[in-house]
Design an enzyme around this catalytic site. Structure first.
Site, PDB file in Angstrom:
ATOM      1  N   GLY A  37     -36.989  44.926  -4.825  1.00 24.02           N
ATOM      2  CA  GLY A  37     -36.280  44.023  -3.930  1.00 24.02           C
ATOM      3  C   GLY A  37     -36.436  42.577  -4.340  1.00 24.02           C
ATOM      4  O   GLY A  37     -37.223  42.249  -5.245  1.00 24.02           O
ATOM      5  N   GLY A  68     -39.993  37.687  -1.787  1.00 25.31           N
ATOM      6  CA  GLY A  68     -40.186  37.274  -0.399  1.00 25.31           C
ATOM      7  C   GLY A  68     -39.811  38.290   0.644  1.00 25.31           C
ATOM      8  O   GLY A  68     -39.903  38.007   1.842  1.00 25.31           O
ATOM      9  N   GLY A 102     -41.279  41.245   1.166  1.00 27.61           N
ATOM     10  CA  GLY A 102     -42.436  41.938   1.739  1.00 27.61           C
ATOM     11  C   GLY A 102     -42.931  43.140   0.955  1.00 27.61           C
ATOM     12  O   GLY A 102     -43.533  44.038   1.541  1.00 27.61           O
ATOM     13  N   THR A 147     -45.333  43.281  -1.469  1.00 32.52           N
ATOM     14  CA  THR A 147     -46.801  43.268  -1.501  1.00 32.52           C
ATOM     15  C   THR A 147     -47.377  43.491  -0.109  1.00 32.52           C
ATOM     16  O   THR A 147     -48.411  44.158   0.047  1.00 32.52           O
ATOM     17  CB  THR A 147     -47.299  41.928  -2.073  1.00 32.52           C
ATOM     18  OG1 THR A 147     -46.706  41.710  -3.356  1.00 32.52           O
ATOM     19  CG2 THR A 147     -48.811  41.931  -2.215  1.00 32.52           C
ATOM     20  N   HIS A 203     -16.440  12.361   4.078  1.00 31.37           N
ATOM     21  CA  HIS A 203     -16.650  13.569   3.274  1.00 31.37           C
ATOM     22  C   HIS A 203     -17.073  14.744   4.155  1.00 31.37           C
ATOM     23  O   HIS A 203     -16.493  15.834   4.086  1.00 31.37           O
ATOM     24  CB  HIS A 203     -17.712  13.289   2.196  1.00 31.37           C
ATOM     25  CG  HIS A 203     -17.940  14.426   1.248  1.00 31.37           C
ATOM     26  ND1 HIS A 203     -17.510  14.404  -0.057  1.00 31.37           N
ATOM     27  CD2 HIS A 203     -18.540  15.636   1.407  1.00 31.37           C
ATOM     28  CE1 HIS A 203     -17.838  15.531  -0.652  1.00 31.37           C
ATOM     29  NE2 HIS A 203     -18.469  16.295   0.222  1.00 31.37           N
ATOM     30  N   GLU A 204     -18.072  14.515   4.996  1.00 31.49           N
ATOM     31  CA  GLU A 204     -18.580  15.606   5.838  1.00 31.49           C
ATOM     32  C   GLU A 204     -17.577  16.005   6.914  1.00 31.49           C
ATOM     33  O   GLU A 204     -17.416  17.191   7.214  1.00 31.49           O
ATOM     34  CB  GLU A 204     -19.923  15.207   6.470  1.00 31.49           C
ATOM     35  CG  GLU A 204     -21.021  14.858   5.475  1.00 31.49           C
ATOM     36  CD  GLU A 204     -21.268  15.945   4.452  1.00 31.49           C
ATOM     37  OE1 GLU A 204     -21.012  17.130   4.749  1.00 31.49           O
ATOM     38  OE2 GLU A 204     -21.703  15.624   3.331  1.00 31.49           O
ATOM     39  N   HIS A 262     -15.012  18.355   5.484  1.00 31.23           N
ATOM     40  CA  HIS A 262     -15.439  19.760   5.507  1.00 31.23           C
ATOM     41  C   HIS A 262     -15.232  20.368   6.890  1.00 31.23           C
ATOM     42  O   HIS A 262     -14.671  21.463   7.041  1.00 31.23           O
ATOM     43  CB  HIS A 262     -16.939  19.862   5.140  1.00 31.23           C
ATOM     44  CG  HIS A 262     -17.248  19.608   3.704  1.00 31.23           C
ATOM     45  ND1 HIS A 262     -16.641  20.270   2.668  1.00 31.23           N
ATOM     46  CD2 HIS A 262     -18.142  18.774   3.127  1.00 31.23           C
ATOM     47  CE1 HIS A 262     -17.142  19.846   1.529  1.00 31.23           C
ATOM     48  NE2 HIS A 262     -18.057  18.937   1.772  1.00 31.23           N
ATOM     49  N   ASP A 296     -20.285  21.049  -4.176  1.00 28.33           N
ATOM     50  CA  ASP A 296     -19.132  21.757  -3.604  1.00 28.33           C
ATOM     51  C   ASP A 296     -18.301  22.414  -4.700  1.00 28.33           C
ATOM     52  O   ASP A 296     -17.874  23.565  -4.578  1.00 28.33           O
ATOM     53  CB  ASP A 296     -18.255  20.787  -2.811  1.00 28.33           C
ATOM     54  CG  ASP A 296     -19.018  20.083  -1.700  1.00 28.33           C
ATOM     55  OD1 ASP A 296     -19.960  20.699  -1.182  1.00 28.33           O
ATOM     56  OD2 ASP A 296     -18.665  18.948  -1.366  1.00 28.33           O
TER      57      ASP A 296
END
Length: 633
Positions: free
Chosen positions: A211, A214, A216, A218, A432-433, A436, A509
């Site tokens: 997998g 991070g 899981g 271990t 710009h934001e 979006h 972007d």
């Protein structure tokens, strides 16, 4: 059993005999080397002369001091910086005393002492030899205690856990129910083998945990250690690899020998790809690693699984592992430990939040929905960051605002309070934001906006728009992908429309949009030009997910042209939408410029006020998303 003990005793006797022989040889070599070095030193500071040369030096008044013994004379010369002692064999010389008197040299007679000769011999030869023997004896004792090769180099250094020493059980693992079920069967088999062997079932020899980082893997292995209540050997694949050829194979042998002696037990090898890479001779290889892998394959075939010996291994690069290592009979099961779904994220958040004080405003379900794509370690980090923020704010418990801010810190970094944008740059980032966000609101297949900010963050963004899906999705339609690309181009289109100029802010972007468009063409068959053909395949699925080309150079050039066409069409669509709603763009950008951060609710209120649009069903009450559209600095 008695035969095995006898053979072990014979092997130990042979090993002891070999060590003694080696010790004697090493001692003699060191003694000869020491004697040679001492003779070289003496040769440089103690030189022989004839008696005639000694007499001539006396007559020339060159002698500084003289020591006369019964069988020789020793003397030193004046002005000799090297402080060399010369000697000459003594002869019957009646005039020696007169010569000494007339030369002006200091002289004395010395009686030959037999005891001093013995002490010199002991100090020069006996003591060094005894020191060498003592050193070798201590080294032999260390080897005997280590039970391995020289200084324990070939001995396995696995950590051994018994019963619940790891402090982790299956209750501490959430979001991986299928993986837990597979490993629970292994643990149950070790505890109750009878109910499986009645119908002829055999204990699986091994299980490979696969997998992304991070998720899981271990932690699951440690949970197995806590549940199994049998000896649990834990080590990393890199522990086998050393600079000395043969050490890794020796450690593998020692590990399995020790494990079989303590069976039933479990062996866990983390990052097994360190020693399990495919044996490919085309580009050369590390002989030490290949010998270690060959020994591991041999040991996995050699042990008897009926004794209760199980091997667990973890990796996030299964595609590089040797095929012989993956076949049934070695690793019978491949346990997929993938990114958790919505329910899994909820369970993981609850596990990590159980020891953290939280107030009544906390809604973990909302956080789980807002963190699509996060793995267990991300979620644990978010809970911890929220707790730290609560302490810094002087509160005794964590609130929902802390969790929202923690999600923001993990995905975008902390606010850069020392970075102050100029008026012109701040205005550009605002448009710009909002570009979006406004494109998102105008497209029906886009995810709703939850937050817009122009506060710079430490991970490089000067501002970002956060979106959240209404529900967990596992598929993405062609229309949704085109809407996503169009949304990504909303910032650049807003800059072009308002300022008739463009900046470097859209670099991230463009990168994301190009990646999506190329995937549509090469992997998903979403274009008429190529149809249902795979032109790229994903390598390192659980790591960077990089795509490798499977087509000719000419086809690759055609792919680039199709990708550019898709991107151009999406950009033109974004530009058209914003041009038709320029008044809304100006109004919201002005509000964002003043406030710096606005919520999705405030954004939609201004949008409806200007456009007169009715409330859309896709609006949600969440304020945060794991996905973002960012403006890079």
């Amino acid at each position: 059993m008695e035969n095995n003990n006898d053979s072990n005793k014979d092997n130990r006797k042979k090993n002891n005999k070999n060590i003694i022989i080696i010790s004697v040889v090493i001692t003699l070599m060191l003694f000869l080397l020491f004697t040679y070095m001492q003779s070289m030193i003496n040769a440089s500071t103690y030189k022989e002369k004839t008696y005639k040369e000694f007499v001539q030096s006396l007559e020339d008044r060159e002698v500084k001091e003289v020591v006369v013994t019964s069988n020789k004379v020793e003397y030193k010369l004046k002005g000799d910086d090297k402080n060399i002692t010369y000697y000459a064999a003594g002869i019957a010389d009646k005039d020696l005393l007169n010569r000494l008197e007339s030369s002006g040299a200091d002289y004395k007679a010395k009686e030959q002492d037999s005891s001093s000769s013995i002490l010199n011999f002991v100090g020069s030869y006996i003591l060094p030899l005894a020191g060498i023997w003592i050193f070798l004896w201590l080294m032999y004792r260390m080897i005997s205690k280590s039970g391995g090769g020289m200084m324990g180099v070939g001995k396995s250094n696995a950590k051994v856990y018994v019963e619940k020493e790891t402090g982790v059980t299956f209750k501490d693992v959430a979001g991986q129910e299928e993986a837990k079920e597979s490993l629970t069967e292994l643990v149950d088999f070790l505890h109750n083998p009878g109910k499986y062997t009645k119908i002829g079932a055999k204990l699986p020899k091994g299980a490979l945990l696969v997998g992304p980082p991070g998720t899981g893997k271990t932690l699951l292995a440690k949970a197995v250690a806590g549940e199994a209540k049998v000896p649990f050997f834990s080590l990393s694949g890199s522990d086998f690899v050393e600079m000395f050829v043969g050490v890794g194979a020796s450690r593998v042998r020692d590990l399995f020998k020790e494990a079989q002696a303590k069976a039933p037990c479990i062996i866990f090898i983390d990052e097994v790809d360190a020693i399990g890479k495919s044996r490919d001779s085309r580009f050369g290889g590390n002989d030490e690693r290949e010998q270690t892998l060959n020994q591991l394959l041999s040991e996995m075939d050699g042990f008897d699984s009926s004794k209760g010996l199980v091997i667990l291994a973890a990796t996030n690069r299964p595609e590089v592992l040797d095929k012989a290592l993956l076949r049934p009979g070695r690793f019978d099961r491949r346990v997929i430990v993938d990114k958790p779904d919505l329910k899994g994220r909820k369970d993981i958040l609850r596990v990590h939040a159980k020891d953290v004080l939280m107030d009544e405003t906390v809604d973990l379900d909302a956080i789980a929905l807002a963190t699509s794509g996060a793995v267990g370690s991300d979620l644990a980090n978010m809970i911890n960051e929220a707790a730290i923020m609560a302490v810094k704010a002087g509160r005794m418990s964590v609130c929902q605002a802390d969790l929202f801010e923690a999600v923001e810190v993990v995905i975008a970094g902390k606010e850069k309070k020392d970075r102050i944008l100029g008026k012109e740059e701040k205005k550009i980032v605002s448009y710009h934001e909002v570009g979006h966000a406004l494109v998102t609101a105008l497209l029906k297949d886009a995810e709703p906006v939850q937050k817009i900010t122009i506060v710079p963050r430490t991970m490089g963004s000067l501002g970002y728009v956060m979106q959240v899906p209404e529900e967990e999705k596992y598929l993405m339609s062609k229309d949704e992908m085109l809407s996503r690309i169009t949304t990504l181009f909303g910032g650049r289109a807003a800059e072009q429309i308002i300022f008739n100029s463009i900046t470097t802010g859209a670099s991230n972007d463009i990168e994301k949009a190009t990646e999506l468009a190329r995937a549509m063409v090469t992997q998903y068959g979403m274009t008429d030009e190529f149809g249902l053909i795979c032109l790229e395949s994903v390598e390192n699925k659980y790591l960077d997910g990089r795509a490798a080309r499977n087509c000719a150079e000419s086809t690759s050039g055609e792919v680039d042209r199709v990708v550019m066409r898709l991107l151009k069409e999406c950009y033109q669509r974004a530009e058209k939408l914003l041009s038709e709603n320029k008044d809304t763009l100006d109004k919201i950008a002005e509000f964002l410029y003043e406030k710096e951060t606005i919520t999705g609710k405030e954004f939609m209120e201004i949008y409806r006020e200007v456009t007169g649009a009715e409330e859309e069903e896709k609006e949600t009450v969440l304020d945060l998303s794991f996905e973002e559209v960012s403006t890079e600095s």
